[in-house]
Design a protein around this motif. Sequence first.
Motif, PDB file in Angstrom:
ATOM      1  N   THR A  13      40.344  36.539  34.320  1.00  0.00           N
ATOM      2  CA  THR A  13      40.307  35.086  34.505  1.00  0.00           C
ATOM      3  C   THR A  13      39.172  34.608  33.604  1.00  0.00           C
ATOM      4  O   THR A  13      38.310  35.402  33.193  1.00  0.00           O
ATOM      5  N   TRP A  14      39.134  33.320  33.305  1.00  0.00           N
ATOM      6  CA  TRP A  14      38.110  32.840  32.384  1.00  0.00           C
ATOM      7  C   TRP A  14      36.717  32.855  32.994  1.00  0.00           C
ATOM      8  O   TRP A  14      35.732  32.826  32.264  1.00  0.00           O
ATOM      9  N   ASP A  15      36.607  32.977  34.318  1.00  0.00           N
ATOM     10  CA  ASP A  15      35.275  33.065  34.919  1.00  0.00           C
ATOM     11  C   ASP A  15      34.917  34.481  35.359  1.00  0.00           C
ATOM     12  O   ASP A  15      33.878  34.708  35.966  1.00  0.00           O
ATOM     13  N   SER A  16      35.745  35.476  35.021  1.00  0.00           N
ATOM     14  CA  SER A  16      35.436  36.869  35.356  1.00  0.00           C
ATOM     15  C   SER A  16      34.598  37.502  34.240  1.00  0.00           C
ATOM     16  O   SER A  16      34.504  36.962  33.134  1.00  0.00           O
ATOM     17  N   ASP A  17      33.993  38.634  34.558  1.00  0.00           N
ATOM     18  CA  ASP A  17      33.246  39.376  33.537  1.00  0.00           C
ATOM     19  C   ASP A  17      34.194  39.870  32.461  1.00  0.00           C
ATOM     20  O   ASP A  17      35.342  40.230  32.744  1.00  0.00           O
ATOM     21  N   ALA A  18      33.697  39.915  31.244  1.00  0.00           N
ATOM     22  CA  ALA A  18      34.514  40.372  30.120  1.00  0.00           C
ATOM     23  C   ALA A  18      34.604  41.895  30.101  1.00  0.00           C
ATOM     24  O   ALA A  18      33.638  42.587  30.405  1.00  0.00           O
ATOM     25  N   VAL A  19      35.770  42.392  29.735  1.00  0.00           N
ATOM     26  CA  VAL A  19      35.977  43.815  29.486  1.00  0.00           C
ATOM     27  C   VAL A  19      35.845  43.982  27.970  1.00  0.00           C
ATOM     28  O   VAL A  19      36.658  43.452  27.214  1.00  0.00           O
ATOM     29  N   LYS A  20      34.789  44.669  27.519  1.00  0.00           N
ATOM     30  CA  LYS A  20      34.588  44.894  26.091  1.00  0.00           C
ATOM     31  C   LYS A  20      35.651  45.853  25.591  1.00  0.00           C
ATOM     32  O   LYS A  20      36.010  46.811  26.276  1.00  0.00           O
ATOM     33  N   ASN A  21      36.171  45.575  24.394  1.00  0.00           N
ATOM     34  CA  ASN A  21      37.247  46.383  23.809  1.00  0.00           C
ATOM     35  C   ASN A  21      38.417  46.507  24.779  1.00  0.00           C
ATOM     36  O   ASN A  21      38.980  47.588  24.950  1.00  0.00           O
ATOM     37  N   GLY A  22      38.753  45.405  25.388  1.00  0.00           N
ATOM     38  CA  GLY A  22      39.848  45.380  26.354  1.00  0.00           C
ATOM     39  C   GLY A  22      41.192  45.205  25.682  1.00  0.00           C
ATOM     40  O   GLY A  22      41.290  44.966  24.476  1.00  0.00           O
ATOM     41  N   ALA A  23      42.228  45.316  26.477  1.00  0.00           N
ATOM     42  CA  ALA A  23      43.588  45.193  25.962  1.00  0.00           C
ATOM     43  C   ALA A  23      44.537  44.768  27.066  1.00  0.00           C
ATOM     44  O   ALA A  23      44.287  45.013  28.253  1.00  0.00           O
ATOM     45  N   VAL A  24      45.640  44.144  26.632  1.00  0.00           N
ATOM     46  CA  VAL A  24      46.714  43.729  27.527  1.00  0.00           C
ATOM     47  C   VAL A  24      48.017  44.206  26.910  1.00  0.00           C
ATOM     48  O   VAL A  24      48.272  43.974  25.732  1.00  0.00           O
ATOM     49  N   VAL A  25      48.833  44.899  27.716  1.00  0.00           N
ATOM     50  CA  VAL A  25      50.146  45.346  27.253  1.00  0.00           C
ATOM     51  C   VAL A  25      51.177  44.306  27.651  1.00  0.00           C
ATOM     52  O   VAL A  25      51.219  43.881  28.810  1.00  0.00           O
TER      53      VAL A  25
END
Length: 148
Positions: A13-25
């Motif tokens: 979500t836009w207010d959640s912590d970022a996952v560095k080097n993240g991905a979405v399938v």
Amino acid sequence: METIHTADAVRITWDSDAVKNGAVVVGRDRIGAVGKLDDVREAFPKARVRSWPGTLGPARVHEGPLPDAPSPRERVHAVLKLGAVAVLEEYVDSAELRAAAERNDVVVLPRTRRTALVPTGRADLAVFDEAGECVATVCAGRLVHRRR
């Protein structure tokens, strides 16, 4: 075929912590998985990979009037260029505009809602650069905007 969308950071979500080097399938119009790029690539080894600069998160809901443009199709496309894949019904004030939204898989909502990247949920994603400008928009699994 699945596509892995990856960015410098991914937010569920836009207010959640970022996952560095993240991905979405993304497979067809659904999210298959969200997580670290290495884990996602291991789980989906045949998926193609699209890398984006910036932060990837759920596509937005456009909460105001649609931008002015010469045609309903161009008004809807202007919303997609902003990283939104949903609009509020109070601003979809003609049959032509509603049809253009439907043809482009843009959701017409009675009121705003919270957005999130959820496995098995509709694949609506947006990527924004450091200045907040939309780099890419994925609507129902289709890449509908990318900044060149």
